[in-house]
Design a protein around this motif. Structure first.
Motif, PDB file in Angstrom:
ATOM      1  N   ASN A 231       0.846  -1.193   0.000  1.00  0.00           N
ATOM      2  CA  ASN A 231       0.000   0.000   0.000  1.00  0.00           C
ATOM      3  C   ASN A 231       0.887   1.249   0.000  1.00  0.00           C
ATOM      4  O   ASN A 231       2.111   1.145   0.112  1.00  0.00           O
ATOM      5  N   CYS A 232       0.270   2.383  -0.118  1.00  0.00           N
ATOM      6  CA  CYS A 232       1.039   3.588  -0.418  1.00  0.00           C
ATOM      7  C   CYS A 232       0.321   4.793   0.155  1.00  0.00           C
ATOM      8  O   CYS A 232      -0.914   4.830   0.198  1.00  0.00           O
ATOM      9  N   ILE A 233       1.085   5.797   0.562  1.00  0.00           N
ATOM     10  CA  ILE A 233       0.445   6.971   1.158  1.00  0.00           C
ATOM     11  C   ILE A 233      -0.196   7.868   0.092  1.00  0.00           C
ATOM     12  O   ILE A 233      -1.015   8.697   0.403  1.00  0.00           O
ATOM     13  N   TYR A 234       0.211   7.707  -1.163  1.00  0.00           N
ATOM     14  CA  TYR A 234      -0.388   8.511  -2.233  1.00  0.00           C
ATOM     15  C   TYR A 234      -1.664   7.824  -2.723  1.00  0.00           C
ATOM     16  O   TYR A 234      -1.972   6.703  -2.329  1.00  0.00           O
ATOM     17  N   ASP A 235      -2.357   8.511  -3.623  1.00  0.00           N
ATOM     18  CA  ASP A 235      -3.634   7.935  -4.079  1.00  0.00           C
ATOM     19  C   ASP A 235      -3.853   8.216  -5.565  1.00  0.00           C
ATOM     20  O   ASP A 235      -4.767   8.957  -5.946  1.00  0.00           O
ATOM     21  N   CYS A 236      -3.015   7.609  -6.403  1.00  0.00           N
ATOM     22  CA  CYS A 236      -3.147   7.807  -7.848  1.00  0.00           C
ATOM     23  C   CYS A 236      -4.410   7.106  -8.350  1.00  0.00           C
ATOM     24  O   CYS A 236      -4.691   5.972  -7.952  1.00  0.00           O
ATOM     25  N   SER A 237      -5.121   7.790  -9.235  1.00  0.00           N
ATOM     26  CA  SER A 237      -6.405   7.237  -9.703  1.00  0.00           C
ATOM     27  C   SER A 237      -6.211   5.912 -10.432  1.00  0.00           C
ATOM     28  O   SER A 237      -7.061   5.036 -10.374  1.00  0.00           O
TER      29      SER A 237
ATOM     30  N   PHE B 213      -3.044   0.255  -9.520  1.00  0.00           N
ATOM     31  CA  PHE B 213      -3.605  -1.099  -9.538  1.00  0.00           C
ATOM     32  C   PHE B 213      -3.774  -1.667  -8.134  1.00  0.00           C
ATOM     33  O   PHE B 213      -4.505  -2.636  -7.932  1.00  0.00           O
ATOM     34  N   LEU B 214      -3.128  -1.040  -7.147  1.00  0.00           N
ATOM     35  CA  LEU B 214      -3.259  -1.550  -5.774  1.00  0.00           C
ATOM     36  C   LEU B 214      -4.704  -1.457  -5.273  1.00  0.00           C
ATOM     37  O   LEU B 214      -5.128  -2.228  -4.422  1.00  0.00           O
ATOM     38  N   GLN B 215      -5.457  -0.510  -5.805  1.00  0.00           N
ATOM     39  CA  GLN B 215      -6.859  -0.365  -5.388  1.00  0.00           C
ATOM     40  C   GLN B 215      -7.629  -1.657  -5.625  1.00  0.00           C
ATOM     41  O   GLN B 215      -8.548  -1.999  -4.897  1.00  0.00           O
TER      42      GLN B 215
HETATM   43  S1  SF4 Z   1       0.670   4.362  -8.424  1.00  0.00           S
HETATM   44 FE1  SF4 Z   1      -0.002   3.534  -6.445  1.00  0.00          FE
HETATM   45  S2  SF4 Z   1       1.888   2.838  -5.472  1.00  0.00           S
HETATM   46 FE2  SF4 Z   1       2.480   4.241  -7.117  1.00  0.00          FE
HETATM   47  S3  SF4 Z   1       2.653   6.231  -6.140  1.00  0.00           S
HETATM   48 FE3  SF4 Z   1       0.587   6.085  -6.966  1.00  0.00          FE
HETATM   49  S4  SF4 Z   1      -0.659   5.316  -5.253  1.00  0.00           S
HETATM   50 FE4  SF4 Z   1       1.491   4.935  -4.770  1.00  0.00          FE
END
Ligand code: SF4
Length: 375
Positions: free
Chosen positions: A105-111, A114-116
């Motif tokens: 998991n990651c602190i950022y939230d890219c739309s 694929f982790l979602q």
């Molecule tokens: S793509 Fe996913 S893992 Fe990469 S920075 Fe964005 S939220 Fe984080």
């Protein structure tokens, strides 16, 4: 159950978890002591079994994945850390890469993340603390195959550096990789958390790479991440310190006016850094498994990801139509090559046909790329 939008879950720039979960017994690990010293005011709770904890937390939340970014769990990883990159999926050309998953998991939230989908309803960010076990495993494998060159990345299920000021994996990984004769570590990131890298005296066998996109795409699709200028500033500082650096134009997102947006990105990149000193740039277009689309639409209703048509490739992932991908790669590659003829440019997670169409060769028939991959 409907998925809530992330709008109510802003991800802070200077991240600090709301709560810290500690697996029983992990306090004895030096890394945990380090993390605790960096988060003095954060409430702590112990747990015995991460599966049980996960189930309990899932049932009490709405946007489970988004809320999970505020919870940090520290535990041991009990399997094998080192894995071959999933780029070897059907029909895709692999670029000889190994993965270590120290964190999930990651602190950022890219739309587009694929982790979602991949982490499903995972209600927390997990950091594995038994780094000594990882080093033992790596040592064994590197020694067992002295003729093989290992390129190891930590950024598959997380951003490699976003949490490094709180969970300082690099403090252990950098000295370890400095000593290796047949392995390099790649830290893949969008972050500007490079303090530990700048404080470390030896850049040997370390590559730091940044994912880049035009600022307009960062603003809309990469929530919580440092902007383009901050990423490039960090890259420049690492280059000055002697680290090898690379860039990923990935995912390339074909918004209306993408040609101009990516031309500007290339110009900003090449005006900020000595591009001839960059180890490589990789290109990869937006791709997704069908199950991710609904999640993206629910969590990021304002996204521009689906303004073009996508079709499934041999690996089951949806991509822009092949002629459009070809055009995008050729165009962006052309921008880059107009600034440097010598730059190594490769395609990530692409088919043989696209590699051949864009570059005239596959990776293993390209001497320059072979030299890079066989570091
Ligand atoms: S793509 Fe996913 S893992 Fe990469 S920075 Fe964005 S939220 Fe984080």
């Amino acid at each position: 159950m409907p998925i809530n939008t992330i709008g109510s879950t802003p991800i802070p720039k200077e991240y600090q978890p709301d709560i810290l979960f500690l697996e029983d017994g992990v306090s004895e690990y030096p890394l945990v002591q380090e993390i605790l010293s960096r988060l003095p005011g954060v409430p702590r709770q112990t747990f015995q079994d991460i599966s049980l904890l996960t189930e309990q937390m899932k049932s009490s939340q709405y946007d489970v994945f988004g809320e999970g970014k505020k919870h940090l769990a520290l535990c041991r990883f009990k399997g094998s850390f080192l894995k071959k990159c999933p780029g070897i999926s059907p029909g895709m050309v692999c670029c000889n890469y190994y993965i270590v998953n120290l964190s999930k998991n990651c602190i950022y939230d890219c739309s587009y993340c694929f982790l979602q989908d991949f982490l499903g309803n995972n209600p927390m960010q997990v950091a594995y603390v038994n780094v000594e076990d990882l080093l033992g495993e790596l040592e064994e494998v590197f020694t067992q195959y002295p003729d093989r060159n290992f390129r190891v990345g930590t950024g598959e299920l997380t951003d490699s550096l976003a949490l490094d000021t709180i969970v300082p994996y690099t403090a252990t990984l950098l000295p370890f990789f400095n000593r290796q004769s047949n392995a390099v570590l790649e830290l893949k990131t969008k972050s500007d958390q490079i303090a530990n890298l700048l404080n470390h005296p030896d850049p040997t066998n370390i590559i730091v790479s940044w994912s880049l996109n035009p600022q307009t795409i960062i603003d809309q699709e990469e929530k919580g991440t440092p902007g383009l200028a901050q990423r490039l500033e960090s890259a420049r500082a690492c280059l000055d310190k002697g680290y090898r650096i690379g860039f990923h134009f990935d995912p390339i997102i074909l918004i209306p006016g993408w040609e101009e947006a990516y031309r500007e990105l290339v110009n900003i990149l090449c005006d900020t850094l000595p591009i001839d000193k960059v180890a490589w740039v990789s290109l990869g277009s937006f791709r997704y498994r069908p199950s991710l689309k609904l999640i993206i639409k629910n969590r990021h209703p304002e996204t521009r990801l689906f303004t073009s048509e996508h079709l499934p490739s041999k690996d089951g992932k949806f991509r822009y139509l092949r002629p459009l991908r070809n055009q995008a790669y050729e165009t962006i590659r052309g921008y880059l090559m107009s600034r440097s003829q010598e730059l190594n440019i490769y395609l990530c997670m692409e088919t043989r046909e696209i590699w051949e169409g864009v570059t005239g060769k596959t990776p293993r028939s390209d001497k320059k790329l072979d030299q890079f991959f066989d570091l």
